[in-house]
Design a protein around this motif. Structure first.
Motif, PDB file in Angstrom:
ATOM      1  N   ILE A   1     -62.610 -20.498 -41.313  1.00 37.74           N
ATOM      2  CA  ILE A   1     -61.927 -21.155 -40.196  1.00 37.74           C
ATOM      3  C   ILE A   1     -60.520 -20.596 -39.998  1.00 37.74           C
ATOM      4  CG2 ILE A   1     -61.130 -23.348 -39.258  1.00 37.74           C
ATOM      5  CD1 ILE A   1     -63.402 -24.711 -40.726  1.00 37.74           C
ATOM      6  N   ALA A   2     -59.801 -20.362 -41.083  1.00 38.36           N
ATOM      7  CA  ALA A   2     -58.442 -19.831 -40.933  1.00 38.36           C
ATOM      8  C   ALA A   2     -58.448 -18.491 -40.222  1.00 38.36           C
ATOM      9  CB  ALA A   2     -57.768 -19.723 -42.304  1.00 38.36           C
ATOM     10  N   ALA A   3     -59.440 -17.660 -40.520  1.00 38.02           N
ATOM     11  CA  ALA A   3     -59.530 -16.353 -39.863  1.00 38.02           C
ATOM     12  C   ALA A   3     -59.833 -16.478 -38.379  1.00 38.02           C
ATOM     13  CB  ALA A   3     -60.594 -15.498 -40.546  1.00 38.02           C
ATOM     14  N   ASP A   4     -60.521 -17.548 -37.999  1.00 35.35           N
ATOM     15  CA  ASP A   4     -60.911 -17.763 -36.609  1.00 35.35           C
ATOM     16  C   ASP A   4     -60.158 -18.933 -35.981  1.00 35.35           C
ATOM     17  OD1 ASP A   4     -62.799 -15.690 -36.574  1.00 35.35           O
ATOM     18  OD2 ASP A   4     -64.320 -16.970 -37.482  1.00 35.35           O
ATOM     19  N   GLU A   5     -58.962 -19.210 -36.501  1.00 37.11           N
ATOM     20  CA  GLU A   5     -58.228 -20.406 -36.071  1.00 37.11           C
ATOM     21  C   GLU A   5     -57.920 -20.408 -34.580  1.00 37.11           C
ATOM     22  OE1 GLU A   5     -54.117 -22.580 -37.448  1.00 37.11           O
ATOM     23  OE2 GLU A   5     -55.317 -21.570 -38.991  1.00 37.11           O
ATOM     24  N   ALA A   6     -57.584 -19.253 -34.029  1.00 37.37           N
ATOM     25  CA  ALA A   6     -57.286 -19.195 -32.595  1.00 37.37           C
ATOM     26  C   ALA A   6     -58.504 -19.571 -31.763  1.00 37.37           C
ATOM     27  CB  ALA A   6     -56.791 -17.799 -32.220  1.00 37.37           C
ATOM     28  N   ALA A   7     -59.680 -19.109 -32.193  1.00 37.74           N
ATOM     29  CA  ALA A   7     -60.904 -19.447 -31.471  1.00 37.74           C
ATOM     30  C   ALA A   7     -61.199 -20.940 -31.577  1.00 37.74           C
ATOM     31  CB  ALA A   7     -62.080 -18.639 -32.015  1.00 37.74           C
ATOM     32  N   VAL A   8     -60.947 -21.513 -32.742  1.00 33.12           N
ATOM     33  CA  VAL A   8     -61.164 -22.953 -32.914  1.00 33.12           C
ATOM     34  C   VAL A   8     -60.209 -23.733 -32.013  1.00 33.12           C
ATOM     35  CG1 VAL A   8     -61.089 -24.876 -34.542  1.00 33.12           C
ATOM     36  CG2 VAL A   8     -62.012 -22.666 -35.263  1.00 33.12           C
ATOM     37  N   THR A   9     -58.950 -23.318 -31.979  1.00 32.92           N
ATOM     38  CA  THR A   9     -57.979 -23.984 -31.108  1.00 32.92           C
ATOM     39  C   THR A   9     -58.437 -23.918 -29.654  1.00 32.92           C
ATOM     40  OG1 THR A   9     -56.152 -23.449 -32.607  1.00 32.92           O
ATOM     41  CG2 THR A   9     -55.577 -24.014 -30.342  1.00 32.92           C
ATOM     42  N   GLY A  10     -58.917 -22.760 -29.233  1.00 33.43           N
ATOM     43  CA  GLY A  10     -59.388 -22.617 -27.866  1.00 33.43           C
ATOM     44  C   GLY A  10     -60.575 -23.519 -27.565  1.00 33.43           C
ATOM     45  N   ALA A  11     -61.523 -23.582 -28.498  1.00 35.76           N
ATOM     46  CA  ALA A  11     -62.699 -24.432 -28.297  1.00 35.76           C
ATOM     47  C   ALA A  11     -62.319 -25.903 -28.246  1.00 35.76           C
ATOM     48  CB  ALA A  11     -63.714 -24.179 -29.405  1.00 35.76           C
ATOM     49  N   LEU A  12     -61.399 -26.303 -29.106  1.00 38.13           N
ATOM     50  CA  LEU A  12     -60.967 -27.704 -29.102  1.00 38.13           C
ATOM     51  C   LEU A  12     -60.175 -28.026 -27.836  1.00 38.13           C
ATOM     52  CD1 LEU A  12     -59.943 -28.215 -32.840  1.00 38.13           C
ATOM     53  CD2 LEU A  12     -62.094 -28.832 -31.709  1.00 38.13           C
ATOM     54  N   SER A  13     -59.424 -27.077 -27.341  1.00 42.46           N
ATOM     55  CA  SER A  13     -58.705 -27.295 -26.087  1.00 42.46           C
ATOM     56  C   SER A  13     -59.690 -27.558 -24.946  1.00 42.46           C
ATOM     57  CB  SER A  13     -57.831 -26.079 -25.760  1.00 42.46           C
ATOM     58  OG  SER A  13     -56.795 -25.930 -26.721  1.00 42.46           O
ATOM     59  N   GLU A  14     -60.829 -26.878 -24.970  1.00 45.31           N
ATOM     60  CA  GLU A  14     -61.849 -27.116 -23.953  1.00 45.31           C
ATOM     61  C   GLU A  14     -62.446 -28.516 -24.090  1.00 45.31           C
ATOM     62  OE1 GLU A  14     -64.780 -24.058 -23.975  1.00 45.31           O
ATOM     63  OE2 GLU A  14     -63.344 -22.438 -23.605  1.00 45.31           O
ATOM     64  N   VAL A  15     -62.668 -28.947 -25.326  1.00 51.76           N
ATOM     65  CA  VAL A  15     -63.178 -30.310 -25.541  1.00 51.76           C
ATOM     66  C   VAL A  15     -62.173 -31.331 -25.023  1.00 51.76           C
ATOM     67  CG1 VAL A  15     -63.799 -32.015 -27.290  1.00 51.76           C
ATOM     68  CG2 VAL A  15     -64.613 -29.650 -27.510  1.00 51.76           C
ATOM     69  N   LEU A  16     -60.894 -31.127 -25.337  1.00 55.83           N
ATOM     70  CA  LEU A  16     -59.872 -32.073 -24.898  1.00 55.83           C
ATOM     71  C   LEU A  16     -59.706 -32.057 -23.387  1.00 55.83           C
ATOM     72  CD1 LEU A  16     -57.066 -31.711 -27.598  1.00 55.83           C
ATOM     73  CD2 LEU A  16     -58.965 -33.324 -27.514  1.00 55.83           C
TER      74      LEU A  16
ATOM     75  N   GLY B   1     -57.060 -28.835 -39.186  1.00 53.30           N
ATOM     76  CA  GLY B   1     -55.942 -29.709 -38.837  1.00 53.30           C
ATOM     77  C   GLY B   1     -54.919 -29.000 -37.972  1.00 53.30           C
ATOM     78  N   ARG B   2     -54.599 -27.753 -38.329  1.00 55.80           N
ATOM     79  CA  ARG B   2     -53.635 -26.992 -37.531  1.00 55.80           C
ATOM     80  C   ARG B   2     -54.178 -26.707 -36.130  1.00 55.80           C
ATOM     81  NH1 ARG B   2     -53.267 -24.028 -42.472  1.00 55.80           N
ATOM     82  NH2 ARG B   2     -54.528 -22.344 -41.561  1.00 55.80           N
ATOM     83  N   ALA B   3     -55.454 -26.333 -36.056  1.00 51.59           N
ATOM     84  CA  ALA B   3     -56.054 -26.022 -34.760  1.00 51.59           C
ATOM     85  C   ALA B   3     -56.086 -27.253 -33.862  1.00 51.59           C
ATOM     86  CB  ALA B   3     -57.463 -25.461 -34.952  1.00 51.59           C
ATOM     87  N   ALA B   4     -56.428 -28.401 -34.427  1.00 49.94           N
ATOM     88  CA  ALA B   4     -56.467 -29.629 -33.629  1.00 49.94           C
ATOM     89  C   ALA B   4     -55.072 -30.023 -33.173  1.00 49.94           C
ATOM     90  CB  ALA B   4     -57.109 -30.751 -34.432  1.00 49.94           C
ATOM     91  N   ALA B   5     -54.084 -29.863 -34.066  1.00 47.28           N
ATOM     92  CA  ALA B   5     -52.704 -30.175 -33.678  1.00 47.28           C
ATOM     93  C   ALA B   5     -52.244 -29.285 -32.541  1.00 47.28           C
ATOM     94  CB  ALA B   5     -51.785 -30.026 -34.890  1.00 47.28           C
ATOM     95  N   ALA B   6     -52.600 -27.997 -32.616  1.00 41.57           N
ATOM     96  CA  ALA B   6     -52.220 -27.072 -31.544  1.00 41.57           C
ATOM     97  C   ALA B   6     -52.915 -27.433 -30.232  1.00 41.57           C
ATOM     98  CB  ALA B   6     -52.563 -25.640 -31.948  1.00 41.57           C
ATOM     99  N   ALA B   7     -54.184 -27.839 -30.314  1.00 43.96           N
ATOM    100  CA  ALA B   7     -54.920 -28.205 -29.106  1.00 43.96           C
ATOM    101  C   ALA B   7     -54.355 -29.471 -28.474  1.00 43.96           C
ATOM    102  CB  ALA B   7     -56.402 -28.382 -29.426  1.00 43.96           C
ATOM    103  N   CYS B   8     -53.888 -30.401 -29.304  1.00 45.57           N
ATOM    104  CA  CYS B   8     -53.341 -31.661 -28.791  1.00 45.57           C
ATOM    105  C   CYS B   8     -51.943 -31.494 -28.217  1.00 45.57           C
ATOM    106  CB  CYS B   8     -53.289 -32.710 -29.906  1.00 45.57           C
ATOM    107  SG  CYS B   8     -54.891 -33.386 -30.394  1.00 45.57           S
ATOM    108  N   ALA B   9     -51.210 -30.500 -28.701  1.00 41.57           N
ATOM    109  CA  ALA B   9     -49.819 -30.315 -28.279  1.00 41.57           C
ATOM    110  C   ALA B   9     -49.731 -30.160 -26.756  1.00 41.57           C
ATOM    111  CB  ALA B   9     -49.226 -29.098 -28.964  1.00 41.57           C
ATOM    112  N   GLY B  10     -48.831 -30.926 -26.162  1.00 46.12           N
ATOM    113  CA  GLY B  10     -48.637 -30.835 -24.726  1.00 46.12           C
ATOM    114  C   GLY B  10     -49.678 -31.554 -23.902  1.00 46.12           C
ATOM    115  N   THR B  11     -50.569 -32.301 -24.566  1.00 45.99           N
ATOM    116  CA  THR B  11     -51.572 -33.098 -23.846  1.00 45.99           C
ATOM    117  C   THR B  11     -51.294 -34.576 -24.075  1.00 45.99           C
ATOM    118  OG1 THR B  11     -53.219 -33.394 -25.610  1.00 45.99           O
ATOM    119  CG2 THR B  11     -53.227 -31.272 -24.428  1.00 45.99           C
ATOM    120  N   ALA B  12     -52.064 -35.406 -23.401  1.00 43.00           N
ATOM    121  CA  ALA B  12     -51.926 -36.853 -23.587  1.00 43.00           C
ATOM    122  C   ALA B  12     -52.680 -37.351 -24.807  1.00 43.00           C
ATOM    123  CB  ALA B  12     -52.428 -37.581 -22.336  1.00 43.00           C
ATOM    124  N   THR B  13     -53.482 -36.484 -25.422  1.00 46.13           N
ATOM    125  CA  THR B  13     -54.266 -36.883 -26.594  1.00 46.13           C
ATOM    126  C   THR B  13     -53.373 -36.936 -27.825  1.00 46.13           C
ATOM    127  OG1 THR B  13     -56.237 -35.834 -25.676  1.00 46.13           O
ATOM    128  CG2 THR B  13     -56.264 -36.329 -28.028  1.00 46.13           C
TER     129      THR B  13
END
Length: 250
Positions: free
Chosen positions: A118-133, A159-171
């Motif tokens: 996951i750490a190696a693919d963290e940017a992709a995880v952040t992107g996918a979670l941003s789409e979910v949000l 945890g880091r990817a989810a925090a990044a995806a939530c940043a700047g959103t209402a979630t």
């Protein structure tokens, strides 16, 4: 990065009784104003261990719940003579679907990231979670995910990817520990006690969580007598997740 080389599965870790009084001294987590719960789990079973009671309680109140599993958990038993990684992934995905049904939730969304990568693919995880949000996140939405200092590299990366995806959103972000209970103590300096909140679960939510945990046979029971097939979640580990409270960092 992992806080320390903390998780020794051969050790029994901190006894549950050492945490019980600490949990009860934390303020209660309020669900007032919640409109949607998004749960992001590194591996199938983390969603139930950490927030199974919260999921059951939310569904009992007709709150929508979206569960995301980042990996399929294929690396839990390296060297197993019983299951190949692909077979283990199939097992764990099926277990997670059955567990979700016990909690009244829909089957998890699977991201299919490699277990342990996951750490190696963290940017992709952040992107996918941003789409979910983008679909589920709005005012009143909360995203519950593993704590960024949990001591497991996959947990911390999620945890880091989810925090990044939530940043700047209402979630709003809600973190939960899984392995912290094993390696830390209530006095450990990395434990954010001031941010901790306890959710006291009704009996119906506890019962649903216990039924959901029981679905993860590949993790709680030996798959064979071989040492590589021993359970990842033996009874002394499960004791940390079977009580009537759950703990979160806000």
């Amino acid at each position: 990065m992992v806080a320390e080389p903390l998780i020794d599965l051969a050790a029994r870790g901190t006894p549950e009784r050492a945490w019980a009084r600490w949990r009860l001294r934390r303020p209660e987590l309020s669900l007032t104003g919640w409109r949607h719960l998004i749960v992001v789990a590194p591996h199938p079973d983390d969603e139930v261990l950490g927030v199974g009671g919260l999921i059951a309680l939310a569904r009992s109140r007709d709150l929508p719940v979206t569960v995301v599993t980042v990996t399929d958990g294929e690396a839990s038993h390296p060297g197993s003579p019983t299951c190949s990684p692909s077979e283990l992934a199939d097992l764990r995905v099926a277990e997670s679907r059955r567990a979700a049904a016990e909690l009244g939730a829909e089957p998890p969304i699977r991201l299919g990231i490699g277990d342990g990568r996951i750490a190696a693919d963290e940017a992709a995880v952040t992107g996918a979670l941003s789409e979910v949000l983008a679909e589920c996140g709005h005012a009143g939405a909360w995203c519950a995910t593993t704590w960024r200092r949990d001591g497991h590299p996959d947990h911390e990366a999620v945890g880091r990817a989810a925090a990044a995806a939530c940043a700047g959103t209402a979630t709003r972000l809600l973190e939960f520990p899984v392995w912290m209970w094993h390696w830390a103590t209530p006095e450990h300096p990395v434990v954010p006690a001031s941010r901790a909140r306890t959710l006291t679960l009704p009996g119906t939510a506890v019962d649903a969580k216990l039924r959901a945990i029981s679905q993860f046979r590949s993790q709680i029971l030996p798959m064979s007598a071989d040492p590589a097939d021993q359970p990842i979640l033996p009874p002394h580990v499960l004791d940390r997740f079977t009580g009537n409270t759950e703990t979160f960092f806000v």
